[in-house]
Design a protein around this motif. Structure first.
Motif, short mmCIF file in Angstrom:
data_model
loop_
_atom_site.label_atom_id
_atom_site.label_comp_id
_atom_site.label_asym_id
_atom_site.label_seq_id
_atom_site.Cartn_x
_atom_site.Cartn_y
_atom_site.Cartn_z
N GLU A 113 0.35 25.92 34.72
CA GLU A 113 0.96 25.57 36.00
C GLU A 113 2.37 26.13 36.11
N ILE A 163 2.12 29.82 36.90
CA ILE A 163 1.76 30.03 38.31
C ILE A 163 3.00 29.90 39.19
N GLN A 164 3.76 28.83 38.98
CA GLN A 164 4.92 28.56 39.82
C GLN A 164 6.05 29.55 39.60
N LYS A 222 -1.28 28.95 49.15
CA LYS A 222 -1.80 28.33 47.92
C LYS A 222 -2.94 27.35 48.15
N ASN A 223 -3.00 26.73 49.32
CA ASN A 223 -4.08 25.79 49.61
C ASN A 223 -5.24 26.41 50.39
N PHE A 272 3.83 33.20 41.60
CA PHE A 272 4.35 33.01 42.95
C PHE A 272 5.64 33.79 43.19
N LEU A 275 1.19 34.42 48.02
CA LEU A 275 0.21 33.51 47.42
C LEU A 275 0.71 32.06 47.45
N GLU A 276 2.01 31.87 47.29
CA GLU A 276 2.54 30.51 47.37
C GLU A 276 2.38 29.97 48.80
N ASN A 333 -9.65 27.46 46.32
CA ASN A 333 -8.37 27.82 46.93
C ASN A 333 -7.57 28.73 45.99
N VAL A 334 -6.42 29.16 46.44
CA VAL A 334 -5.62 30.14 45.70
C VAL A 334 -5.27 29.62 44.31
N VAL A 335 -4.78 28.39 44.22
CA VAL A 335 -4.38 27.84 42.92
C VAL A 335 -5.59 27.72 41.99
N LEU A 339 -4.19 38.06 44.50
CA LEU A 339 -4.80 36.92 43.81
C LEU A 339 -5.53 37.39 42.55
#
Length: 239
Positions: free
Chosen positions: A115, A118-119, A133-134, A123, A129-130, A96-98, A148
């Motif tokens: 992390e 990323i946040q 993200k899944n 994002f 992308l956020e 997945n994206v994350v 990505l």
């Protein structure tokens, strides 16, 4: 001050002499583009810089951040602060994206900082992308995959970001969004060098440009001057 200096770089694919004495530099904080027709050696140049070609085929000298990195392997070059976004994006379709983003931070031990980046950074740069993200990488659009791939490269905290054909296969509005993000990355202090088939957008985005023909640099100047150059207009700008 030059962050990257390339002196008399040659590359051989067996008996094929792909790069023929290429020399150029990229100053810290600068955005530089390398333009040229298909087969000119643009991708080979970037891949040689980032350690993705066979070191046995390399001749010449690559200096990065004060170190001679000629012949270094890719992971060592990434650790030194150079990251590349490959042509075709090369995301992991079943992650997945994350998870894809996390793959860009494989050399960083502090996972909490990854992390947080990323946040707070990735994002923010690419809100899409956020939202996704899944989602699996293989389900993303071409533009989302390019976002990505850029985000993944930024997770290694590069001093120099190399991009190979960032606009390839993307709709004009998406291309505009990608290049706005590239400008923001540069504004945040990351030096950028990119290869781009769309010479018009390349020269309207970067500070300086080099023109590569059949493995040789044939012209270099500010992008403003290259846009006015009659030979460049005829060969690359359709004018």
């Amino acid at each position: 001050m030059a962050l990257l200096e390339v002196h008399d770089l040659h590359y051989y694919y067996g008996n094929i002499h792909a790069l023929k004495g290429v020399s150029f530099h990229v100053d810290e904080g600068e955005m530089v583009t390398l333009i040229g027709s298909n087969g000119a050696g643009k991708t080979t140049t970037l891949q040689t810089l980032s350690g993705l070609t066979d070191p046995k085929g390399v001749r010449g000298e690559i200096l990065f951040d004060g170190k001679n990195i000629t012949g270094w392997k890719g992971h060592k070059i990434t650790g030194a602060g150079m990251a590349q976004v490959l042509e075709g994006r090369c995301i992991f379709p079943k992650l997945n994206v994350v998870q894809n983003l996390q793959m860009g931070a494989f050399l960083i031990k502090d996972k909490a900082s990854v992390e947080k980046k990323i946040q707070e950074d990735i994002f923010k740069l690419f809100p899409r992308l956020e939202e996704r993200k899944n989602s699996l990488g293989g389900s993303l659009s071409g533009g989302e995959q390019q976002m990505l791939a850029i985000g993944r490269a930024m997770l290694s905290n590069p001093k120099l970001l190399l991009l190979d054909e960032p606009s390839m296969g993307l709709a004009p509005l998406v291309v505009q969004e990608i290049f706005e993000a590239i400008k923001k990355i540069r504004d945040e202090g990351v030096t950028i060098m990119f290869v781009e088939q769309n010479s018009k957008i390349a020269l309207n985005t970067a500070d300086r440009g080099y023109v590569l023909q059949t493995g040789e640099i044939v012209m270099e100047d500010t992008c403003q001057n290259l846009l006015k150059n009659e030979d460049v207009k005829k060969a690359y700008l359709g004018g």
